[in-house]
Design an enzyme around this catalytic site. Structure first.
Site, PDB file in Angstrom:
ATOM      1  N   SER A  12       0.646  -1.210   0.367  1.00 31.46           N
ATOM      2  CA  SER A  12       0.284  -0.078  -0.042  1.00 31.46           C
ATOM      3  C   SER A  12       0.492   1.523  -0.234  1.00 31.46           C
ATOM      4  O   SER A  12       1.919   1.454   0.711  1.00 31.46           O
ATOM      5  CB  SER A  12      -0.742  -0.312   1.306  1.00 31.46           C
ATOM      6  OG  SER A  12      -0.194  -0.415   2.407  1.00 31.46           O
ATOM      7  N   GLU A  14       0.727   5.343   1.089  1.00 26.02           N
ATOM      8  CA  GLU A  14       0.169   6.595   1.703  1.00 26.02           C
ATOM      9  C   GLU A  14       0.095   7.566   1.340  1.00 26.02           C
ATOM     10  O   GLU A  14       1.471   8.185   0.752  1.00 26.02           O
ATOM     11  CB  GLU A  14       0.464   6.437   3.152  1.00 26.02           C
ATOM     12  CG  GLU A  14       0.120   7.395   4.290  1.00 26.02           C
ATOM     13  CD  GLU A  14       0.072   7.493   5.477  1.00 26.02           C
ATOM     14  OE1 GLU A  14       0.059   6.642   5.809  1.00 26.02           O
ATOM     15  OE2 GLU A  14       0.778   8.594   6.224  1.00 26.02           O
ATOM     16  N   ASP A 105      -3.372  12.918  17.494  1.00 24.43           N
ATOM     17  CA  ASP A 105      -1.928  13.525  18.361  1.00 24.43           C
ATOM     18  C   ASP A 105      -3.468  15.051  18.525  1.00 24.43           C
ATOM     19  O   ASP A 105      -3.582  15.573  17.125  1.00 24.43           O
ATOM     20  CB  ASP A 105      -0.901  14.501  18.036  1.00 24.43           C
ATOM     21  CG  ASP A 105       0.302  12.695  18.207  1.00 24.43           C
ATOM     22  OD1 ASP A 105       0.776  12.402  19.062  1.00 24.43           O
ATOM     23  OD2 ASP A 105      -0.010  12.621  17.383  1.00 24.43           O
ATOM     24  N   PHE A 212      11.008  15.511  12.325  1.00 23.07           N
ATOM     25  CA  PHE A 212       9.843  14.755  12.509  1.00 23.07           C
ATOM     26  C   PHE A 212       9.833  13.241  13.198  1.00 23.07           C
ATOM     27  O   PHE A 212       9.260  12.870  14.135  1.00 23.07           O
ATOM     28  CB  PHE A 212       9.029  14.238  10.456  1.00 23.07           C
ATOM     29  CG  PHE A 212       8.235  13.371  11.300  1.00 23.07           C
ATOM     30  CD1 PHE A 212       7.286  13.710  11.891  1.00 23.07           C
ATOM     31  CD2 PHE A 212       7.932  12.613  10.357  1.00 23.07           C
ATOM     32  CE1 PHE A 212       5.484  13.816  11.941  1.00 23.07           C
ATOM     33  CE2 PHE A 212       6.423  11.407  11.238  1.00 23.07           C
ATOM     34  CZ  PHE A 212       5.585  11.751  11.111  1.00 23.07           C
ATOM     35  N   HIS A 262       3.973  -0.967   3.286  1.00 20.92           N
ATOM     36  CA  HIS A 262       3.431   0.731   2.999  1.00 20.92           C
ATOM     37  C   HIS A 262       4.318   1.273   3.304  1.00 20.92           C
ATOM     38  O   HIS A 262       5.097   1.563   3.774  1.00 20.92           O
ATOM     39  CB  HIS A 262       2.554   0.814   4.254  1.00 20.92           C
ATOM     40  CG  HIS A 262       1.425   1.863   4.240  1.00 20.92           C
ATOM     41  ND1 HIS A 262       0.199   2.026   3.854  1.00 20.92           N
ATOM     42  CD2 HIS A 262       1.761   2.536   5.517  1.00 20.92           C
ATOM     43  CE1 HIS A 262       0.103   3.010   4.413  1.00 20.92           C
ATOM     44  NE2 HIS A 262       0.411   3.510   5.208  1.00 20.92           N
TER      45      HIS A 262
HETATM   46  P1  FAD Z   1      -2.788   4.987  20.642  1.00 22.59           P
HETATM   47  O1  FAD Z   1      -2.814   3.326  20.414  1.00 22.59           O
HETATM   48  O2  FAD Z   1      -4.830   4.943  21.823  1.00 22.59           O
HETATM   49  O3  FAD Z   1      -1.668   4.428  21.246  1.00 22.59           O
HETATM   50  C1  FAD Z   1      -1.055   5.982  21.743  1.00 22.59           C
HETATM   51  C2  FAD Z   1      -0.601   6.100  23.279  1.00 22.59           C
HETATM   52  O4  FAD Z   1      -1.241   5.628  24.146  1.00 22.59           O
HETATM   53  C3  FAD Z   1       0.568   4.743  22.878  1.00 22.59           C
HETATM   54  O5  FAD Z   1       1.794   5.613  24.275  1.00 22.59           O
HETATM   55  C4  FAD Z   1       0.537   3.605  24.019  1.00 22.59           C
HETATM   56  O6  FAD Z   1       0.715   3.469  24.314  1.00 22.59           O
HETATM   57  C5  FAD Z   1      -0.994   4.387  24.789  1.00 22.59           C
HETATM   58  N1  FAD Z   1      -1.881   4.087  25.322  1.00 22.59           N
HETATM   59  C6  FAD Z   1      -2.589   3.457  24.586  1.00 22.59           C
HETATM   60  N2  FAD Z   1      -4.560   2.514  24.665  1.00 22.59           N
HETATM   61  C7  FAD Z   1      -4.386   3.206  26.044  1.00 22.59           C
HETATM   62  C8  FAD Z   1      -4.938   2.978  27.735  1.00 22.59           C
HETATM   63  N3  FAD Z   1      -5.473   2.134  27.765  1.00 22.59           N
HETATM   64  N4  FAD Z   1      -3.964   3.415  28.800  1.00 22.59           N
HETATM   65  C9  FAD Z   1      -2.926   4.072  28.942  1.00 22.59           C
HETATM   66  N5  FAD Z   1      -2.382   4.581  27.869  1.00 22.59           N
HETATM   67  C10 FAD Z   1      -2.659   3.857  26.058  1.00 22.59           C
HETATM   68  N6  FAD Z   1      -1.578  11.036  13.370  1.00 22.59           N
HETATM   69  C11 FAD Z   1      -3.001  11.772  11.960  1.00 22.59           C
HETATM   70  O7  FAD Z   1      -2.954  12.179  12.883  1.00 22.59           O
HETATM   71  N7  FAD Z   1      -3.764  11.404  10.682  1.00 22.59           N
HETATM   72  C12 FAD Z   1      -3.208   9.939  10.347  1.00 22.59           C
HETATM   73  O8  FAD Z   1      -3.527   9.934   9.669  1.00 22.59           O
HETATM   74  C13 FAD Z   1      -2.491   9.647  10.615  1.00 22.59           C
HETATM   75  N8  FAD Z   1      -2.091   8.226  10.323  1.00 22.59           N
HETATM   76  C14 FAD Z   1      -0.685   7.443  10.771  1.00 22.59           C
HETATM   77  C15 FAD Z   1      -0.634   6.543   9.555  1.00 22.59           C
HETATM   78  C16 FAD Z   1       0.343   5.212  10.677  1.00 22.59           C
HETATM   79  C17 FAD Z   1       0.633   4.145  10.202  1.00 22.59           C
HETATM   80  C18 FAD Z   1       1.134   5.449  11.683  1.00 22.59           C
HETATM   81  C19 FAD Z   1       2.148   4.719  12.538  1.00 22.59           C
HETATM   82  C20 FAD Z   1       0.857   6.644  12.833  1.00 22.59           C
HETATM   83  C21 FAD Z   1       0.063   7.613  12.266  1.00 22.59           C
HETATM   84  N9  FAD Z   1      -0.676   9.114  12.449  1.00 22.59           N
HETATM   85  C22 FAD Z   1      -1.236   9.465  12.489  1.00 22.59           C
HETATM   86  C23 FAD Z   1       0.306   9.079  13.672  1.00 22.59           C
HETATM   87  C24 FAD Z   1      -0.621   8.605  15.100  1.00 22.59           C
HETATM   88  O9  FAD Z   1      -1.955   9.284  14.860  1.00 22.59           O
HETATM   89  C25 FAD Z   1      -0.288   8.750  16.094  1.00 22.59           C
HETATM   90  O10 FAD Z   1       1.493   8.643  16.323  1.00 22.59           O
HETATM   91  C26 FAD Z   1      -0.369   9.085  17.675  1.00 22.59           C
HETATM   92  O11 FAD Z   1       0.401   9.836  19.108  1.00 22.59           O
HETATM   93  C27 FAD Z   1      -0.762   7.353  18.568  1.00 22.59           C
HETATM   94  O12 FAD Z   1      -1.699   7.543  17.223  1.00 22.59           O
HETATM   95  P2  FAD Z   1      -1.503   5.231  18.033  1.00 22.59           P
HETATM   96  O13 FAD Z   1      -3.460   5.066  17.049  1.00 22.59           O
HETATM   97  O14 FAD Z   1      -1.703   4.689  17.406  1.00 22.59           O
HETATM   98  O15 FAD Z   1      -3.188   5.937  19.320  1.00 22.59           O
END
Ligand code: FAD
Length: 281
Positions: A12, A14, A105, A212, A262
């Protein structure tokens, strides 16, 4: 060879949604360059809090109309359930069947995290609202998410997303291949058997990449930093080095069992194609 002709691996690319007319024209060219490789999908990023919502919609619908499956990213931070429900309905109406589900974020200046705190809650919500309609991809961090308390908690948090119903995983980019294979081993030991697809960041502009990477916790090995810095403004040398390093990384990943790749294209086809064209499948 096209990306997926003879393989069950997932490939894929992005994109981010363009903000200007020129950006739209540029992305059409990138789409035209990469579509012949027959990827499983093109994904489109989404600004936290819905800041790119309409541009993401437009880009996703255009991709889908042009014959490649589109996978919108969806970040839940600073959103309400109603916002997310509306977005999911919009995608269902446009026959989108794959989503990259993220926390995102919190944009600076935003005080409230909204109705979702973490991505596992978004995965839960998508499953509760839409059943099995969407294939859900979630993010993973082989080098540990920068806000995690520690490596163990980060893995437990990641597993919670898988348990909530994720179908596949895309990793943050990395240049230390060992971090990925260690993560893969850990998944296997914990009974996680969905594809963990490595995210690949081609090297285009190293000062931007360093900035970054510092923010998102991706390690640039010292030898790579030092070598890139030594090129100064010599863009051709940066590109040549980047292509070489990233192509070796991808080959190593594929040769040792990675279930696909990806590419974070940064809306440029050339660096991704240069890497792609040097790979042996
Ligand atoms: P989560 O899985 O929620 O994790 C975030 C943090 O919280 C981690 O440190 C985790 O350990 C902690 N955590 C999770 N669950 C809990 C819990 N229950 N209690 C306590 N701590 C917890 N960002 C954007 O804004 N737009 C995008 O389109 C985008 N695309 C991305 C695509 C990919 C493939 C990746 C790898 C990242 C992308 N990001 C994007 C960035 C991403 O949003 C950030 O890295 C963000 O900080 C974490 O997202 P996550 O979904 O991994 O969060």
């Amino acid at each position: 060879m096209s990306l997926t002709e003879n393989t069950s691996q997932l490939f894929s690319f992005e994109f981010f949604p363009p903000k200007t007319e020129q950006g739209v024209i540029n992305l059409e060219q990138v789409h035209a360059d990469l579509a012949p490789l027959n990827p499983d999908f093109f994904s489109v990023t989404f600004g936290a809090g819905g800041s790119t919502r309409d541009n993401t919609y437009d880009t996703v619908v255009k991709i889908q109309q042009n014959g490649v499956s589109a996978a919108p990213h969806l970040s839940c931070v600073a959103s309400t359930k109603e916002n997310i429900r509306e977005i999911l309905n919009h995608y269902r109406e446009h026959d989108i069947s794959r989503i990259v589900a993220l926390r995102g974020d919190l944009p600076s200046g935003t005080l409230s995290a909204g109705e979702f705190r973490y991505a596992n809650e978004l995965v839960d919500f998508i499953r509760a609202e839409t059943g099995d309609h969407f294939q859900i991809h979630v993010a993973a961090y082989p080098e540990i998410h920068p806000q995690a308390n520690n490596a163990k908690d980060d893995f437990d948090n990641f597993k919670r997303k898988v348990d909530a119903g994720a179908d596949a995983v895309i990793t943050q980019y990395f240049y230390n291949v060992e971090a990925y294979f260690y993560f893969l081993d850990k998944c296997e030991k914990n009974g996680i058997d969905i594809p963990i697809v490595p995210g690949i960041m081609p090297i285009i502009n190293y000062s931007q990449l360093f900035r970054f990477s510092d923010m998102c916790g991706a390690d640039i090995p010292r030898w790579m930093r030092k070598t890139l810095e030594s090129f100064g403004d010599d863009k051709a040398s940066v590109m040549a080095f980047g292509e070489d390093v990233v192509a070796k990384l991808c080959q190593d990943l594929l040769d040792n069992g990675a279930p696909g790749l990806h590419f974070y294209t940064m809306n440029q086809s050339k660096p991704t194609l240069a890497v792609w064209n040097s790979l042996t499948f």
